[in-house]
Design an enzyme around this catalytic site. Structure first.
Site, PDB file in Angstrom:
ATOM      1  CG  ASP A  93      -0.087  45.106  35.128  1.00 16.58           C
ATOM      2  OD1 ASP A  93      -0.462  44.761  36.256  1.00 16.58           O
ATOM      3  OD2 ASP A  93       0.134  46.290  34.810  1.00 16.58           O
ATOM      4  CB  ILE A  94      -3.370  48.012  31.655  1.00 15.35           C
ATOM      5  CG1 ILE A  94      -4.572  47.125  31.296  1.00 15.35           C
ATOM      6  CG2 ILE A  94      -3.373  49.278  30.786  1.00 15.35           C
ATOM      7  CD1 ILE A  94      -5.922  47.794  31.516  1.00 15.35           C
ATOM      8  CD  GLU A 137      -3.000  48.178  37.393  1.00  9.91           C
ATOM      9  OE1 GLU A 137      -1.864  48.624  37.632  1.00  9.91           O
ATOM     10  OE2 GLU A 137      -3.944  48.247  38.202  1.00  9.91           O
TER      11      GLU A 137
END
Length: 226
Positions: A93-94, A137
């Protein structure tokens, strides 16, 4: 040509010649219809293949989407169970991506997603690595045949470092000046009683702990790597 040969060799009567000519004409028409049907069928199959590929691909990152991932897993999971392979899931996950979008806007956010996706694909480039975008994301790599228990963790760290090394400027609203990712890892040798969903949930929980333990790190089991 066949008609002329038959007329010369067999010395047919005129009314027979007309009949042969009609039959040959019908055969030519039928052959053409069969050829056009085959061409049409081939064209349709190619269109269906292209449509299937599009429906299984994330248009922004050109990675597999959830549907494409599930299609691959129908074969890969069963093979891992039969051959007793180690399989692994790397969930990513960003970090603070909402703040990135709020600061730079969604078009720039899309470029960031594409850059992170490219870093993941470069790192997870083996035939046994299946990379997919599974959320806004959120990304995932499924390792269908790991050589050891450490391989999923090593690949996860390779991806994490690859993203960090791009030094994509992050929002000034966050502590880290560059875009990073948090990573959750889980692996197993699946049996007939195990499911991909259970492994996915375990990796997702590991990702949750990574995001709540400083970010830009990897969690696998009860260990944190950074």
């Amino acid at each position: 040509i066949c008609s002329i040969v038959m007329i010369i060799v067999l010395q047919m009567e005129p009314y027979n010649i007309v009949g042969v000519a009609m039959i040959n004409g019908m055969m030519i028409v039928l052959s053409r219809m069969l050829f056009e049907t085959q061409v049409s069928s081939h064209t349709m199959k190619q269109k269906v293949k292209r449509m299937e590929k599009v429906s299984e691909e994330d248009p922004l990152t050109k990675m597999l989407n959830r549907r494409g991932l599930e299609h691959q897993l129908k074969v890969l999971w069963g093979a891992a169970v039969r051959n007793k392979h180690i399989v692994g899931i790397i969930m990513m996950d960003i970090d603070n991506f909402k703040k990135y979008n709020d600061t730079f806007g969604h078009p720039q956010g899309d470029k960031c997603l594409q850059s992170v996706a490219e870093a993941i694909k470069r790192s997870a480039s083996r035939s046994s690595d299946i990379a997919a975008r599974v959320g806004g994301e959120e990304f995932m790599v499924f390792i269908s045949e790991a050589n050891s228990d450490l391989e999923p963790i090593r690949l996860a760290d390779k991806i994490r470092k690859s993203v960090e090394s791009m030094k994509i400027p992050h929002s000034p609203l966050v502590a880290n000046p560059y875009v990073t990712i948090s990573v959750g890892v889980e692996y197993m040798v699946p049996t007939e009683n195990d499911t991909f969903e259970a492994l996915y949930d375990a990796a997702d929980k590991a990702l949750y702990y990574a995001k709540h333990n400083g970010r830009n790190c990897i969690v696998c089991g009860n260990r944190i790597y950074s």
